[in-house]
Design a protein around this motif. Sequence first.
Motif, PDB file in Angstrom:
ATOM      1  N   PRO A 164      14.838  58.273  15.001  1.00 23.69           N
ATOM      2  CA  PRO A 164      15.969  58.216  15.940  1.00 23.69           C
ATOM      3  C   PRO A 164      15.498  58.024  17.377  1.00 23.69           C
ATOM      4  O   PRO A 164      14.557  58.679  17.833  1.00 23.69           O
ATOM      5  CB  PRO A 164      16.640  59.581  15.752  1.00 23.69           C
ATOM      6  N   PHE A 165      16.143  57.127  18.095  1.00 26.29           N
ATOM      7  CA  PHE A 165      15.810  56.877  19.493  1.00 26.29           C
ATOM      8  C   PHE A 165      17.079  56.479  20.231  1.00 26.29           C
ATOM      9  O   PHE A 165      18.061  56.046  19.627  1.00 26.29           O
ATOM     10  CB  PHE A 165      14.739  55.782  19.628  1.00 26.29           C
ATOM     11  N   THR A 220       6.708  59.862  24.221  1.00 28.16           N
ATOM     12  CA  THR A 220       7.625  58.858  23.686  1.00 28.16           C
ATOM     13  C   THR A 220       7.236  58.471  22.260  1.00 28.16           C
ATOM     14  O   THR A 220       6.195  58.881  21.755  1.00 28.16           O
ATOM     15  CB  THR A 220       7.616  57.589  24.562  1.00 28.16           C
ATOM     16  N   ILE A 221       8.086  57.685  21.646  1.00 29.77           N
ATOM     17  CA  ILE A 221       7.772  57.064  20.353  1.00 29.77           C
ATOM     18  C   ILE A 221       6.947  55.817  20.680  1.00 29.77           C
ATOM     19  O   ILE A 221       7.476  54.829  21.178  1.00 29.77           O
ATOM     20  CB  ILE A 221       9.053  56.692  19.592  1.00 29.77           C
ATOM     21  N   VAL A 222       5.654  55.860  20.426  1.00 30.60           N
ATOM     22  CA  VAL A 222       4.737  54.841  20.948  1.00 30.60           C
ATOM     23  C   VAL A 222       4.698  53.631  20.018  1.00 30.60           C
ATOM     24  O   VAL A 222       4.379  53.745  18.828  1.00 30.60           O
ATOM     25  CB  VAL A 222       3.326  55.419  21.120  1.00 30.60           C
ATOM     26  N   VAL A 223       5.020  52.473  20.600  1.00 31.50           N
ATOM     27  CA  VAL A 223       5.037  51.221  19.844  1.00 31.50           C
ATOM     28  C   VAL A 223       4.062  50.246  20.491  1.00 31.50           C
ATOM     29  O   VAL A 223       4.229  49.864  21.650  1.00 31.50           O
ATOM     30  CB  VAL A 223       6.449  50.594  19.806  1.00 31.50           C
ATOM     31  N   LEU A 224       3.058  49.850  19.746  1.00 28.82           N
ATOM     32  CA  LEU A 224       2.088  48.853  20.208  1.00 28.82           C
ATOM     33  C   LEU A 224       2.597  47.465  19.855  1.00 28.82           C
ATOM     34  O   LEU A 224       2.924  47.190  18.693  1.00 28.82           O
ATOM     35  CB  LEU A 224       0.737  49.095  19.531  1.00 28.82           C
ATOM     36  N   GLU A 230      17.323  46.480  15.286  1.00 31.45           N
ATOM     37  CA  GLU A 230      18.555  46.120  14.572  1.00 31.45           C
ATOM     38  C   GLU A 230      18.681  46.929  13.291  1.00 31.45           C
ATOM     39  O   GLU A 230      19.760  47.432  12.962  1.00 31.45           O
ATOM     40  CB  GLU A 230      18.548  44.626  14.253  1.00 31.45           C
ATOM     41  N   ALA A 231      17.582  47.059  12.544  1.00 28.63           N
ATOM     42  CA  ALA A 231      17.627  47.821  11.300  1.00 28.63           C
ATOM     43  C   ALA A 231      17.929  49.289  11.561  1.00 28.63           C
ATOM     44  O   ALA A 231      18.723  49.908  10.849  1.00 28.63           O
ATOM     45  CB  ALA A 231      16.301  47.687  10.565  1.00 28.63           C
ATOM     46  N   SER A 232      17.325  49.836  12.611  1.00 25.87           N
ATOM     47  CA  SER A 232      17.565  51.240  12.941  1.00 25.87           C
ATOM     48  C   SER A 232      18.979  51.472  13.438  1.00 25.87           C
ATOM     49  O   SER A 232      19.612  52.461  13.108  1.00 25.87           O
ATOM     50  CB  SER A 232      16.559  51.694  13.996  1.00 25.87           C
ATOM     51  N   ALA A 233      19.502  50.511  14.226  1.00 19.85           N
ATOM     52  CA  ALA A 233      20.849  50.662  14.772  1.00 19.85           C
ATOM     53  C   ALA A 233      21.901  50.688  13.667  1.00 19.85           C
ATOM     54  O   ALA A 233      22.942  51.330  13.812  1.00 19.85           O
ATOM     55  CB  ALA A 233      21.129  49.519  15.739  1.00 19.85           C
TER      56      ALA A 233
END
Length: 230
Positions: free
Chosen positions: A11-12, A190-194, A224-227
């Motif tokens: 969740p973000f 944060t939720i770290v995204v490389l 989009e998938a998470s939303a």
Amino acid sequence: MTPPRRPLLPPFQAALLDLDGLVLDSEASYRHAWQAAAREAGATLPEAFCRGLFGQHADAVAAALREALGPSFDQDRFCRAAERHWRRHLAQHGLAPMPGLDRLLAACRRHAIPYALATNSDAPYARECLELAGLAGEFPVMVTRDQVRHGKPAPDLFLEAARRLGIPPALCLGLEDSAPGLEAARAAGTIVVLVQRRGALRRRLRPLAQFACASLNEVAAWLEASAAFR
């Protein structure tokens, strides 16, 4: 019936984006400028050394150059030469957004996910680069190095960006492409995204991130998938 795909992200509520190498395809222009300025000074800067400067603030870049080029390094002269070569490179080649940026920002707007820029660049430079790339006004919330006490790899930029959005850092995606940025995003919680298109570098930096991908198009698809499950 095939079950719906499980969202790839936890969740973000917001996204925090780096500038150089993440929002803007600017690395080639920096490398060209540094190497050309070094040649004027009778020196050579290997490509690997230049890559190590990406994501660093100007002060850290100057310190690394001073160590690499030795006691004869004239910072003012080097900076003037580098800026001249940088602007000449931009006049010839332009400054483009990274692939997938438009899709990612459109997805954020469509799903009412606020986003902000958190960059180690100072404000005047960041605004100029965004304007050159046709992105002026695209980031209403922008936190720059000259607005916080410590730059990356300290967490200040991400913490301030999250504060301005009114979202806890733990509910923000921290999107980064370099080691200093990833360390800052981690330190901020944060939720770290490389996001790194170079496969070898992506594999080397992968331990610093919770998620890793090759482009912002992938991040947009994840978003989009998470939303769909929000």
